[in-house]
Scaffold this active site. Structure first.
Site, PDB file in Angstrom:
ATOM      1  N   HIS A 117       0.688  -1.147   0.127  1.00 26.41           N
ATOM      2  CA  HIS A 117       0.219  -0.157  -0.149  1.00 26.41           C
ATOM      3  C   HIS A 117       0.900   0.971   0.230  1.00 26.41           C
ATOM      4  O   HIS A 117       1.909   0.817   0.934  1.00 26.41           O
ATOM      5  CB  HIS A 117      -0.931   0.418   1.383  1.00 26.41           C
ATOM      6  CG  HIS A 117      -1.689   1.307   1.213  1.00 26.41           C
ATOM      7  ND1 HIS A 117      -3.254   1.049   0.485  1.00 26.41           N
ATOM      8  CD2 HIS A 117      -1.832   2.565   1.872  1.00 26.41           C
ATOM      9  CE1 HIS A 117      -3.176   1.962   0.834  1.00 26.41           C
ATOM     10  NE2 HIS A 117      -3.062   2.637   1.330  1.00 26.41           N
TER      11      HIS A 117
ATOM     12  N   ASP B  31     -14.343   2.557   7.310  1.00 32.74           N
ATOM     13  CA  ASP B  31     -13.426   3.398   6.937  1.00 32.74           C
ATOM     14  C   ASP B  31     -14.064   3.864   5.712  1.00 32.74           C
ATOM     15  O   ASP B  31     -13.391   5.496   5.609  1.00 32.74           O
ATOM     16  CB  ASP B  31     -12.231   2.803   6.248  1.00 32.74           C
ATOM     17  CG  ASP B  31     -10.852   3.122   6.115  1.00 32.74           C
ATOM     18  OD1 ASP B  31     -10.547   4.727   6.150  1.00 32.74           O
ATOM     19  OD2 ASP B  31     -10.951   3.386   4.601  1.00 32.74           O
TER      20      ASP B  31
ATOM     21  N   ARG C 178     -12.958  12.909   6.279  1.00 33.26           N
ATOM     22  CA  ARG C 178     -11.751  13.219   6.690  1.00 33.26           C
ATOM     23  C   ARG C 178     -11.474  13.811   5.775  1.00 33.26           C
ATOM     24  O   ARG C 178     -10.752  15.144   5.713  1.00 33.26           O
ATOM     25  CB  ARG C 178     -10.920  12.108   6.932  1.00 33.26           C
ATOM     26  CG  ARG C 178     -11.145  11.145   8.546  1.00 33.26           C
ATOM     27  CD  ARG C 178      -9.757  10.127   8.313  1.00 33.26           C
ATOM     28  NE  ARG C 178      -8.658  10.790   8.390  1.00 33.26           N
ATOM     29  CZ  ARG C 178      -8.077   9.809   7.471  1.00 33.26           C
ATOM     30  NH1 ARG C 178      -8.388   8.417   7.741  1.00 33.26           N
ATOM     31  NH2 ARG C 178      -6.907   9.893   7.532  1.00 33.26           N
TER      32      ARG C 178
ATOM     33  N   SER D  79      -6.917   3.343   8.805  1.00 30.42           N
ATOM     34  CA  SER D  79      -8.055   3.231   7.656  1.00 30.42           C
ATOM     35  C   SER D  79      -6.787   2.015   6.857  1.00 30.42           C
ATOM     36  O   SER D  79      -7.093   1.711   6.598  1.00 30.42           O
ATOM     37  CB  SER D  79      -7.511   4.966   7.282  1.00 30.42           C
ATOM     38  OG  SER D  79      -8.238   4.395   5.727  1.00 30.42           O
TER      39      SER D  79
ATOM     40  N   LYS E  48      -8.177  -1.451   6.389  1.00 30.05           N
ATOM     41  CA  LYS E  48      -8.368  -2.689   4.615  1.00 30.05           C
ATOM     42  C   LYS E  48      -7.426  -3.992   3.969  1.00 30.05           C
ATOM     43  O   LYS E  48      -7.674  -5.112   3.827  1.00 30.05           O
ATOM     44  CB  LYS E  48      -7.569  -1.441   3.530  1.00 30.05           C
ATOM     45  CG  LYS E  48      -9.370  -0.057   3.902  1.00 30.05           C
ATOM     46  CD  LYS E  48      -9.393   0.785   2.691  1.00 30.05           C
ATOM     47  CE  LYS E  48      -7.624   1.778   2.789  1.00 30.05           C
ATOM     48  NZ  LYS E  48      -8.218   2.933   2.673  1.00 30.05           N
TER      49      LYS E  48
HETATM   50  N1  URA Z   1      -4.585   5.879   2.458  1.00 30.39           N
HETATM   51  C1  URA Z   1      -5.441   5.543   2.900  1.00 30.39           C
HETATM   52  O1  URA Z   1      -6.422   4.665   2.711  1.00 30.39           O
HETATM   53  N2  URA Z   1      -6.162   5.842   3.699  1.00 30.39           N
HETATM   54  C2  URA Z   1      -5.336   7.269   5.236  1.00 30.39           C
HETATM   55  O2  URA Z   1      -6.312   7.120   5.578  1.00 30.39           O
HETATM   56  C3  URA Z   1      -4.529   7.664   4.366  1.00 30.39           C
HETATM   57  C4  URA Z   1      -3.884   7.353   2.949  1.00 30.39           C
END
Ligand code: URA
Length: 408
Positions: free
Chosen positions: A81, A160, A167, A182, A186
């Site tokens: 990620h 989320d 946010r 967050s 995931k």
């Molecule tokens: N990427 C995400 O998936 N969530 C965040 O809060 C920041 C970056």
């Protein structure tokens, strides 16, 4: 009472799982209002969260949706990620490299909200490319060719998604515990065995300060330990753009250049090799140095490029004509000197104005617009040298972007 929970956080007191579940669960059920959640999130941004609170929040996010199980795919699944940046097309390059070395890649990626498209938008700029695979289609494809890249299913940590949208418009994105919750909710719900997080730091990133990037790094590793997943991090620079292209199809073309070995020296190539080596090291349980040799061989032998072609074909894409049909304007150097820096944030804003990114979820993207840098940081240029080519469908005033390049 919700107001008591908000007040407790405002005063910097630790909240229990129950209290967090009351406010977040209530928000998901529509009982807690946007203004209450916004106020709570701002209190979190200012007061932070303890590790225990962060673990609780991740559990709440994960349990708001389905937990995927890819155990029927043999091998260790390593997911990656990135916290996002300008010109970040790393997934398009890394996924085929890692898959070509026998490590299964089941990648769920997002659309972009902000300056440029996300991986999914970039893939959709390839005519015919299908990003909506069902879980079983994804599993079959990974068993067959070792890699699949799809959009994130709506039911993966849906809380989320809801909170992230709030946010985004309440200046509460850049909180380390909120970012960690967050991302990690995931990744864990998506069934990865091992996880690599690319944390960007700089003016074009969510986090501007190195100390915050380091805190995020420590926190995601801790979360991994709690959930029994190996997590590694790479902190990478986002003060200057990654590689040369910014804009969806333009970035696909650059990714192909890297996989064909035509682009060898850029910051994009070195980051991709670094990230891919970490993933291969985790997937095969070998040292990073040994993994790096395999990564370099995979690219130089075109093994990774052939895996990319297989991926595109399997998902219905056609790369025989990726030409760009847009007007073009050049940004020229105003004096002689060395390019000392290229402002990633300003480039992001320019590509957004051109139509390469979305300001709101409903906006559509023009896949063919964007910017291609013709020179990067460190190049010597003379007055009139082409610094960048801007592809547009509606002309934008480039004068306000003259300072993107700092020439000294
Ligand atoms: N990427 C995400 O998936 N969530 C965040 O809060 C920041 C970056």
């Amino acid at each position: 009472m919700i107001v008591d929970i908000i007040n407790k956080k405002r005063l910097g007191q630790e909240l229990s799982y129950q209290e967090l579940n009351t406010i977040f669960g209530g928000y998901m059920a529509g009982k807690v209002k946007d203004y209450q959640m916004s106020s709570f999130l701002m209190a979190v941004c200012i007061q932070g969260m303890t590790d225990e609170e962060t673990f609780s929040l991740i559990k709440i996010f994960i349990e708001s949706g389905e937990i995927l199980d890819f155990s029927m795919i043999p091998g260790i699944k390593v997911d990656k990620h990135s916290t996002g940046g300008i010109g970040d097309k790393t997934t398009l390059i890394i996924a085929p490299i890692v898959a070509s070395l026998g490590i299964p890649v089941v990648k769920m990626s997002g659309r972009g909200l902000g300056y440029t498209g996300g991986t999914i938008d970039k893939l959709e700029s390839i005519p015919g490319f299908q990003i909506d695979l069902s879980d079983s289609e994804m599993i079959e494809q990974v068993k067959k060719i070792g890699v699949a890249i799809t959009g994130q299913t709506a039911n993966l940590a849906p809380m989320d998604k809801l909170i992230y949208a709030l946010r985004d418009v309440t200046a509460t994105v850049s909180s380390v515990p909120l970012i960690a919750s967050s991302i990690m909710s995931k990744k864990i719900a998506a069934g990865a065995d091992k996880i690599l997080i690319d944390i960007k730091v700089g003016n074009g990133a969510l986090l501007q300060k190195m100390e915050d990037a380091k805190r995020l790094s420590e926190l995601v590793v801790k979360i991994g330990k709690y959930y029994n997943r190996e997590v590694r991090t790479v902190i990478s620079d986002m003060n200057i753009p990654l590689g040369y292209a910014i804009g969806n199809r333009l970035e696909v073309l650059e990714a192909i250049d890297v996989l064909q070995g035509k682009e060898k020296e850029s910051n994009l190539v070195s980051l991709c090799f670094d990230l891919a080596s970490e993933m291969v090291s985790m997937g095969k349980g070998i040292s990073k140095e040994d993994a790096r040799k395999l990564v370099e061989e995979s690219v130089s032998s075109l093994q990774a490029y052939h895996k990319f072609l297989q991926l595109v074909e399997e998902q219905g894409g056609d790369i025989s004509d990726l030409s760009i049909h847009r007007e073009k304007e050049q940004i020229l150097a105003s004096k002689d000197g060395v390019i000392a820096s290229i402002d990633a944030l300003a480039l992001g804003k320019l590509s957004m104005m051109l139509g390469a990114g979305r300001e709101s979820k409903e906006d559509s993207i023009d896949y063919e617009v964007g910017v291609v840098l013709k020179n990067h940081v460190g190049s010597f240029v003379t007055k009139g040298t082409v610094l960048a080519e801007v592809y547009y469908n509606k002309r934008v005033d480039l004068q306000s972007f003259e300072n993107i390049f700092l020439i000294k």
